[in-house]
Design an enzyme around this catalytic site. Structure first.
Site, mmCIF file in Angstrom:
data_model
loop_
_atom_site.group_PDB
_atom_site.id
_atom_site.type_symbol
_atom_site.label_atom_id
_atom_site.label_comp_id
_atom_site.label_asym_id
_atom_site.label_seq_id
_atom_site.Cartn_x
_atom_site.Cartn_y
_atom_site.Cartn_z
ATOM 1 N N ARG A 40 -8.114 25.442 25.133
ATOM 2 C CA ARG A 40 -6.927 25.241 24.674
ATOM 3 C C ARG A 40 -6.220 23.985 25.448
ATOM 4 N NH1 ARG A 40 -2.411 27.308 27.384
ATOM 5 N NH2 ARG A 40 -3.603 29.319 28.039
ATOM 6 N N TYR A 93 8.722 16.706 3.298
ATOM 7 C CA TYR A 93 7.973 17.948 2.850
ATOM 8 C C TYR A 93 8.881 19.211 3.285
ATOM 9 C CZ TYR A 93 4.657 21.651 3.812
ATOM 10 O OH TYR A 93 3.888 22.970 3.687
ATOM 11 N N ASP A 165 6.065 11.026 9.867
ATOM 12 C CA ASP A 165 4.905 11.581 9.375
ATOM 13 C C ASP A 165 4.339 10.585 8.195
ATOM 14 O OD1 ASP A 165 3.345 13.148 7.811
ATOM 15 O OD2 ASP A 165 4.791 14.770 7.697
ATOM 16 N N LYS A 190 -4.886 16.644 5.252
ATOM 17 C CA LYS A 190 -4.799 15.774 4.081
ATOM 18 C C LYS A 190 -5.907 14.693 4.077
ATOM 19 C CE LYS A 190 -1.620 18.844 3.223
ATOM 20 N NZ LYS A 190 -0.579 19.055 4.049
HETATM 21 C C1 LIG Z 1 3.961 15.241 4.503
HETATM 22 C C2 LIG Z 1 3.349 16.516 5.138
HETATM 23 N N1 LIG Z 1 3.626 16.876 6.275
HETATM 24 C C3 LIG Z 1 3.056 17.966 6.993
HETATM 25 C C4 LIG Z 1 2.579 18.984 6.254
HETATM 26 C C5 LIG Z 1 2.175 20.097 7.023
HETATM 27 O O1 LIG Z 1 0.763 20.145 7.254
HETATM 28 P P1 LIG Z 1 -0.256 21.640 7.559
HETATM 29 O O2 LIG Z 1 -0.122 22.074 6.177
HETATM 30 O O3 LIG Z 1 -1.467 20.693 7.808
HETATM 31 O O4 LIG Z 1 0.289 22.263 8.482
HETATM 32 C C6 LIG Z 1 2.177 18.647 5.147
HETATM 33 C C7 LIG Z 1 1.755 20.027 4.283
HETATM 34 O O5 LIG Z 1 1.715 19.749 2.894
HETATM 35 C C8 LIG Z 1 2.877 17.608 4.054
HETATM 36 O O6 LIG Z 1 2.490 17.517 3.080
#
Ligand SMILES: Cc1ncc(COP(=O)(O)O)c(C=O)c1O
Length: 376
Positions: A40, A93, A165, A190
């Site tokens: 962890r 998102y 992000d 992703k």
């Molecule tokens: C742009 C973006 N940021 C963050 C996330 C969240 O990621 P996770 O599903 O790996 O928790 C997503 C999920 O689809 C996303 O498309």
């Protein structure tokens, strides 16, 4: 045990590491980063992933987390405490906006959402306790592209952090830290891992002090990534550059095809010259525009159903950025948690379909879409 030199990092599938004696324990605390104690807190596989992403993004260091959501959580909690305020782009998102507006508000961190039109002039949204602005390089799902250098100027002027992000763009297109951002995070789920078989996240920091806070939040909240998931993600990352080239060139071909199709009312893709930020996307993305797009057919769920059912192999799978193409439905999946007013405001209507373009042959993809659209 013979002296062995594996070419790839083995999977350290262990929750804990043993110490020789108390001296070794003291050495662990005295020389951070030289040995491991408890998964962890840190593990060779999660460290390898974090270091590789850090190298790509050009940061002072990175922390791997259990998901993209926990990466956002770690970034915000590293900087904010109860009583603080954050700014968040309205076009983001749905999970990110839900985390801020529905959960972090419960523990005393308030949020204001900034419409894209106001994103470079934040003064009307700022409060004395505002700590950061969170947004995506390219927004999910309608691919608005934001100017990182301009945003960095604006956030610096107001003494708040710029948290980006970079999931959709990836460092192959854009390195926000080099353009002035303070923290970059990814849903590693992703493009970085790339094969739709991992759930993971990462936070990359420009400043050592912020990095240490992220590290601490990851450890004490238990947001760590498992060794096996880290290993898979690090494996996928090795082909990121190659995959992105194919995702991007396929996406340009697919977007052009969709744009001329009579049953398609609109295409949102930054690589189309009609896109409002085409020039910015081209310059900020090194001539690449990513593999994500959205398009709109008639605003009718049944028409969307017919389209999905008629696609020969492309699945409706509410994620993105895998090597095989998939479609998703923002209204019913990624942006489901928003109110219908918010969905309407973001132009997420019943006919909007999100397309994650894979690395197949472009002709195959176009033939599939043709079959789907014929059924609309
Ligand atoms: C742009 C973006 N940021 C963050 C996330 C969240 O990621 P996770 O599903 O790996 O928790 C997503 C999920 O689809 C996303 O498309």
């Amino acid at each position: 045990m013979p002296h062995i030199h594996p070419k790839t990092t083995p999977i350290y599938q262990t929750s804990v590491f043993a110490f020789e004696d108390l001296n070794a324990l003291e050495q662990y605390f005295g020389q951070p980063g030289q040995s491991y104690m408890y998964t962890r807190y840190g593990n060779p596989n999660t460290d390898e992933l974090a270091q590789q992403v850090n190298k790509l993004e050009g940061g002072a260091g990175a922390v791997a987390t259990s998901s993209g959501m926990s990466a956002i959580l770690a970034a915000v909690l590293a900087v904010c405490k109860a009583g603080d305020h954050v700014l968040c782009a309205e076009d983001i998102y749905g999970g990110s906006s839900a985390l801020l507006s529905q959960e972090l508000t419960r523990i005393g961190i308030s949020v204001s959402f900034v419409p894209s039109a106001d994103i470079y002039t934040l003064k009307d949204y700022l409060q004395p306790n505002t700590r950061l602005l969170l947004l995506e390089t390219m927004s999910n799902p309608l691919l608005e592209v934001f100017d990182m250098a301009r945003l960095a100027q604006e956030t610096k002027q107001h003494n708040i952090l710029l948290v980006v992000d970079n999931t959709f763009a990836t460092p192959v297109l854009t390195k926000p830290l080099e353009l002035g951002a303070d923290i970059v995070m990814h849903s590693v789920t992703k493009y970085l891992s790339g094969h739709s078989d991992v759930t993971a996240g990462v936070v990359v920091c420009k400043e050592e002090a912020v990095l240490q806070r992220v590290q601490k939040v990851m450890m004490v909240y238990g947001l760590n990534l498992s060794p096996f998931e880290a290993w898979l993600a690090a494996r996928g990352l090795k082909t990121l550059r190659l995959r992105m080239r194919q995702h991007c060139s396929n996406a340009v071909a697919v977007a052009k095809y969709l744009q001329q199709h009579p049953k398609v009312e609109k295409v949102w893709y930054p690589g189309l010259e009609e896109h409002p930020q085409y020039a910015l996307a081209k310059q900020q993305g090194q001539g690449l525009f990513g593999g994500m797009m959205s398009f709109k057919i008639q605003d009718d769920k049944e028409a969307v159903n017919r389209f999905m059912q008629a696609l020969p192999t492309i699945p409706f799978a509410p994620s993105l950025a895998g090597v095989t193409t998939s479609i998703s439905y923002p209204l019913g999946a990624s942006h489901r948690s928003l109110t219908s007013e918010q969905q309407q405001e973001m132009s997420i209507t019943a006919g909007v379909i999100r397309l994650s373009v894979g690395i197949e042959e472009p002709e195959e993809l176009i033939a599939e879409l043709e079959a789907g659209l014929a059924a609309v």
